[in-house]
Design an enzyme around this catalytic site. Sequence first.
Site, short mmCIF file in Angstrom:
data_model
loop_
_atom_site.label_atom_id
_atom_site.label_comp_id
_atom_site.label_asym_id
_atom_site.label_seq_id
_atom_site.Cartn_x
_atom_site.Cartn_y
_atom_site.Cartn_z
NE ARG A 158 -3.46 0.16 2.82
CZ ARG A 158 -3.82 -0.43 3.97
NH1 ARG A 158 -3.23 -0.10 5.10
NH2 ARG A 158 -4.76 -1.33 3.99
CE1 TYR A 159 0.43 4.20 4.36
CE2 TYR A 159 0.84 2.01 5.23
CZ TYR A 159 0.15 3.19 5.27
OH TYR A 159 -0.83 3.37 6.22
NE ARG A 194 5.02 1.91 6.47
CZ ARG A 194 4.63 3.10 6.03
NH1 ARG A 194 5.19 3.64 4.95
NH2 ARG A 194 3.66 3.74 6.63
CB CYS A 238 -3.62 -16.68 14.92
SG CYS A 238 -3.74 -15.44 13.62
CB CYS A 262 -8.36 -11.55 18.50
SG CYS A 262 -6.63 -11.96 18.89
CB CYS A 277 -9.18 -10.80 14.10
SG CYS A 277 -7.96 -10.80 12.78
NE ARG A 337 -4.65 -8.76 7.16
CZ ARG A 337 -3.52 -8.34 7.74
NH1 ARG A 337 -2.98 -9.02 8.72
NH2 ARG A 337 -2.93 -7.24 7.32
CG ASP A 383 -9.21 -2.00 11.43
OD1 ASP A 383 -9.15 -0.78 11.17
OD2 ASP A 383 -8.22 -2.72 11.62
CG ASP A 409 -5.66 0.56 8.30
OD1 ASP A 409 -5.70 1.08 7.17
OD2 ASP A 409 -4.83 -0.29 8.63
CE LYS A 428 -1.92 0.03 10.34
NZ LYS A 428 -1.43 -0.42 9.01
C1 LIG Z 1 -0.39 -1.12 8.79
C2 LIG Z 1 0.22 -1.35 7.51
C3 LIG Z 1 1.57 -1.07 7.29
C4 LIG Z 1 2.47 -0.52 8.39
O1 LIG Z 1 2.15 0.78 8.68
P1 LIG Z 1 3.07 1.59 9.70
O2 LIG Z 1 2.36 2.89 9.86
O3 LIG Z 1 4.42 1.70 9.09
O4 LIG Z 1 3.13 0.79 10.96
C5 LIG Z 1 2.10 -1.28 6.05
N1 LIG Z 1 1.35 -1.75 5.04
C6 LIG Z 1 0.05 -2.04 5.21
C7 LIG Z 1 -0.72 -2.55 4.06
C8 LIG Z 1 -0.56 -1.84 6.45
O5 LIG Z 1 -1.85 -2.15 6.61
S1 SF4 Z 2 -5.74 -10.07 15.81
FE1 SF4 Z 2 -6.24 -11.52 14.15
S2 SF4 Z 2 -4.29 -11.90 13.14
FE2 SF4 Z 2 -3.82 -11.06 15.16
S3 SF4 Z 2 -3.59 -12.87 16.52
FE3 SF4 Z 2 -5.70 -12.16 16.70
S4 SF4 Z 2 -6.80 -13.42 15.20
FE4 SF4 Z 2 -4.62 -13.55 14.65
#
Ligand SMILES: *Cc1c(COP(=O)(O)O)cnc(C)c1O
Ligand code: SF4
Length: 353
Positions: free
Chosen positions: A98-99, A102, A111, A115, A118, A120, A279, A316, A323
């Site tokens: 996305r960025y 990174r 996992c 959670c 979560c 995801r 989220d 986010d 974010k």
């Molecule tokens: C959260 C996230 C990051 C990391 O973001 P930081 O602000 O650097 O912690 C990088 N890529 C994606 C897709 C993310 O969701």
């Molecule tokens: S927040 Fe989601 S990805 Fe992270 S440990 Fe919990 S279930 Fe796994």
Amino acid sequence: MTQKKPVKFPAKALTSVDALVAHGVVAPDAGASLRQVEENFSIRLTPETFRQMRSLDVHDPVFVQYVPSTDELHVGDGELTDPIGDEAFQKIKGITHRYPDRVLLKPTHTCQVYCRFCFRREKVGQADEALNQDEVTAALDYIAQTPAIWEVILSGGDPFILSDRRLAMILDRLGQMEHVEVIRFHTRIPVVDPGRITDDLIATLKRKAAVYIVIHINHPNELTDAVKTGLARLVDAGIPLLSQTVLLKGVNNDVEILAKLMRDLVRARVKPYYLHHLDKAKGTGHFRCSVEEGQKLMQALRGRLSGLCQPTYVLDIPGGHGKVPIGPVYLTPDGEESYIVRDYLGGSHTYRD
Ligand SMILES: *Cc1c(COP(=O)(O)O)cnc(C)c1O
Ligand code: SF4
């Protein structure tokens, strides 16, 4: 499903409603409706999470994070399968880019715990989401061919689910890429399975690239002696630790609890990094606080706690827009080159630029 009798202490992880009923964690008559939840969202609790619970009911801040609830069947307004738009930025399987500088590399969707909030949650625990060897290689090829990538963030699922051998293979390959200078892990395992922090794991993580670990932790009760010992071993091995916390109603939407968590983390040499606004994943409404409440909590932490203990409160943005910090806001424009600045006690002051 409130039941306060002591559990038959589980010797291994519990992964189903049936197992929760068998161990007296949920009442048998609650089982039927929870099986409906189980169809959509995976269940898993490690023995360590039971050590962190003080009582087996929904008022316990650790219990509610992992034990399913029929509230999850309610899909609220605006709740999405992919709340932060990961799919839109999926370049190839396992890579979210996305960025520019990174990427997220997600080799597994498994996992140690699931959670209930979560983001995801519809992906984690699904075996077919994990990357096979060829897909891992293709994901690593993408990183190798993209020189703008300065940092690789291993996420998931939980990357520490991978064996040391598989981790070493990924880290070796990343180590050959000169443009990848930083490798970051996002993991809950140090908190829910501290036994995973072995000498072999630490040896696997030591690299020429800078390796950082961000632990996911939401309540001070999660910092047991076993967890603190594991964290200390990582820091003593020279690996910097950061933390991320999700703001959760009924778990940590309280200034005393957040203050204790952040202080206990700093004491354990973990720098609080992010406090996440929850989220909008499906069936998580019962955990949601308002942004206004989050800002008030952050304001209460400012000034009261050392700067080392201050996380950044972030949202986010749904749709994959990234974010951003969401306050509180201390500075408001007040005419030409002039601002009103609010101090941590709420007093207002004029600042001329
Ligand atoms: C959260 C996230 C990051 C990391 O973001 P930081 O602000 O650097 O912690 C990088 N890529 C994606 C897709 C993310 O969701
Ligand atoms: S927040 Fe989601 S990805 Fe992270 S440990 Fe919990 S279930 Fe796994």
